[in-house]
Design a protein around this motif. Structure first.
Motif, PDB file in Angstrom:
ATOM      1  N   TYR A   1       0.841  -1.183   0.000  1.00  0.00           N
ATOM      2  CA  TYR A   1       0.000   0.000   0.000  1.00  0.00           C
ATOM      3  C   TYR A   1       0.882   1.240   0.000  1.00  0.00           C
ATOM      4  O   TYR A   1       2.040   1.201   0.434  1.00  0.00           O
ATOM      5  N   GLY A   2       0.343   2.336  -0.506  1.00  0.00           N
ATOM      6  CA  GLY A   2       1.106   3.571  -0.558  1.00  0.00           C
ATOM      7  C   GLY A   2       0.259   4.688  -1.128  1.00  0.00           C
ATOM      8  O   GLY A   2      -0.965   4.643  -1.107  1.00  0.00           O
ATOM      9  N   ARG A   3       0.930   5.699  -1.661  1.00  0.00           N
ATOM     10  CA  ARG A   3       0.253   6.850  -2.248  1.00  0.00           C
ATOM     11  C   ARG A   3       0.967   7.203  -3.547  1.00  0.00           C
ATOM     12  O   ARG A   3       2.179   7.030  -3.666  1.00  0.00           O
ATOM     13  N   VAL A   4       0.226   7.660  -4.519  1.00  0.00           N
ATOM     14  CA  VAL A   4       0.800   7.990  -5.817  1.00  0.00           C
ATOM     15  C   VAL A   4       0.314   9.369  -6.246  1.00  0.00           C
ATOM     16  O   VAL A   4      -0.820   9.760  -5.934  1.00  0.00           O
ATOM     17  N   ASN A   5       1.175  10.133  -6.925  1.00  0.00           N
ATOM     18  CA  ASN A   5       0.777  11.449  -7.412  1.00  0.00           C
ATOM     19  C   ASN A   5       0.658  11.443  -8.932  1.00  0.00           C
ATOM     20  O   ASN A   5       1.127  10.531  -9.610  1.00  0.00           O
ATOM     21  N   ASP A   6       0.016  12.483  -9.448  1.00  0.00           N
ATOM     22  CA  ASP A   6      -0.275  12.530 -10.887  1.00  0.00           C
ATOM     23  C   ASP A   6       1.002  12.590 -11.729  1.00  0.00           C
ATOM     24  O   ASP A   6       1.072  11.991 -12.813  1.00  0.00           O
ATOM     25  N   ALA A   7       2.044  13.272 -11.237  1.00  0.00           N
ATOM     26  CA  ALA A   7       3.280  13.395 -12.017  1.00  0.00           C
ATOM     27  C   ALA A   7       3.916  12.028 -12.271  1.00  0.00           C
ATOM     28  O   ALA A   7       4.402  11.749 -13.374  1.00  0.00           O
ATOM     29  N   SER A   8       3.890  11.162 -11.261  1.00  0.00           N
ATOM     30  CA  SER A   8       4.481   9.827 -11.403  1.00  0.00           C
ATOM     31  C   SER A   8       3.693   8.981 -12.392  1.00  0.00           C
ATOM     32  O   SER A   8       4.267   8.234 -13.184  1.00  0.00           O
ATOM     33  N   ILE A   9       2.359   9.084 -12.353  1.00  0.00           N
ATOM     34  CA  ILE A   9       1.523   8.303 -13.272  1.00  0.00           C
ATOM     35  C   ILE A   9       1.736   8.769 -14.706  1.00  0.00           C
ATOM     36  O   ILE A   9       1.851   7.956 -15.631  1.00  0.00           O
ATOM     37  N   LYS A  10       1.813  10.082 -14.913  1.00  0.00           N
ATOM     38  CA  LYS A  10       2.023  10.625 -16.257  1.00  0.00           C
ATOM     39  C   LYS A  10       3.373  10.191 -16.819  1.00  0.00           C
ATOM     40  O   LYS A  10       3.503   9.925 -18.015  1.00  0.00           O
TER      41      LYS A  10
END
Length: 326
Positions: free
Chosen positions: A121-130
């Motif tokens: 489990y964790g957290r992800v931001n939009d910059a990493s996904i893009k």
């Protein structure tokens, strides 16, 4: 005994030891960097060699596991924690790492059927996904959200499940796929290996979008063999080759989508990148209010099937009825 050295050497030891059977092949193709410390205890009863007992612990410090598309593994950085093992099972709790550019926690255990389950489990931001997968959908994301994942390894097959409520992540696509950052919308992605060269992918986004996709290997890439997408309705199990789309909408502004798609083409042209569009073989749409080219069409029902010259469409609405070859 104790040994300290490169994680790559530790992986090599695992893959050439009795522990290998416990990994279910998960470590076979791992590429790593960093340091590890191995503590190993081996007990061999002289009266019964078959009852040999192996226990150990492998502590990783600031390790790296590089991305592996073959098993669907993203790159893991700053890995810290301890893997405990015996000759028959593996166990690890609260391994810390960075994935998608943000902190995450991992746990691992061997099941009764000898398969391995990895929970994360964790957290992800939009910059990493893009950065990971730039496309029209990921480019519309703004913010960050929590995620949870489970990987099941049963040699030689690996299944992956990912879930998020997307709270904290805005989607700026045109309606009906838009959402505010503080709005909850369940996302689930399940990838199951049917065989070494085939898998199935199921995706659900709230009640607005669902997809069932079956893929097969072509050279080194997995391509869509058949699939179905449902918008405001469940996706069906695809039987015929190709991709089908079913949708039922109260309203749709096609002009907003055309503007977005034109912007995407402009960016692709500037960056000299090419995109391979999905080839849709069959479409069934029911839209109560459609805005297209500045005009409104009411109570539209559209069915389309691909043929060797394009698409054959049957259109029925309050404003028009007929067949079209496009």
């Amino acid at each position: 005994s104790e040994v300290q050295g490169n994680i790559a050497d530790g992986i090599k030891y695992v893959n050439n030891s009795p522990i290998k059977s416990s990994t279910q092949g998960f470590t076979d193709s791992l590429l790593t960097a960093g340091k590890g410390h191995l503590l190993l205890t081996l007990k061999i009863p002289l009266e019964n060699v078959d009852a040999t007992n192996l226990t150990g612990a492998y502590k990783v410090s600031n390790g790296i596991i590089y991305a592996n598309e073959q098993i669907g593994l993203p790159e893991l950085n700053n890995i810290n924690g301890t893997l405990n093992f015996t000759e028959s099972n593996l166990n690890a709790q609260n391994i810390s790492a960075e994935v998608f550019g943000s902190p995450a926690k991992f746990s691992l255990k061997t099941q009764a059927n000898k398969g391995i389950v990895i929970s994360a489990y964790g957290r992800v931001n939009d910059a990493s996904i893009k950065k990971l997968a730039p496309n029209i959908v990921t480019n519309s994301l703004q913010g960050s959200a929590d995620w949870a994942s489970e990987i099941s390894v049963r040699a030689p097959l690996i299944d992956i499940s990912l879930k998020s409520n997307l709270v904290g992540m805005a989607i700026t696509l045109p309606a009906p796929f838009n959402k505010a950052a503080n709005e909850a919308m369940s996302l689930s992605i399940d990838k199951k290996q049917v065989s070494l060269d085939k898998d199935s992918v199921t995706l659900n986004l709230g009640k607005i979008f669902s997809a069932n996709i079956l893929r097969s290997a072509l050279t080194n890439d997995l391509i869509i063999e058949r699939g179905d997408i449902g918008i405001n309705m469940p996706a069906i199990t695809p039987l015929a080759p190709g991709l089908s789309v079913h949708a039922k909408l109260d309203s749709l502004d096609a002009d907003e989508w055309l503007t977005l798609l034109n912007q995407r083409e402009s960016v692709s042209s500037i960056n000299k990148t090419s995109t391979t569009p999905f080839v849709i073989n069959k479409t069934d749409l029911a839209i109560q209010k459609l805005i297209i080219f500045g005009r409104r069409i009411n109570a539209l029902k559209l069915s389309a099937e691909s043929n060797n010259v394009g698409y054959k469409m049957a259109i029925n609405s309050l404003e028009m009825t007929g067949d079209v070859q496009w």
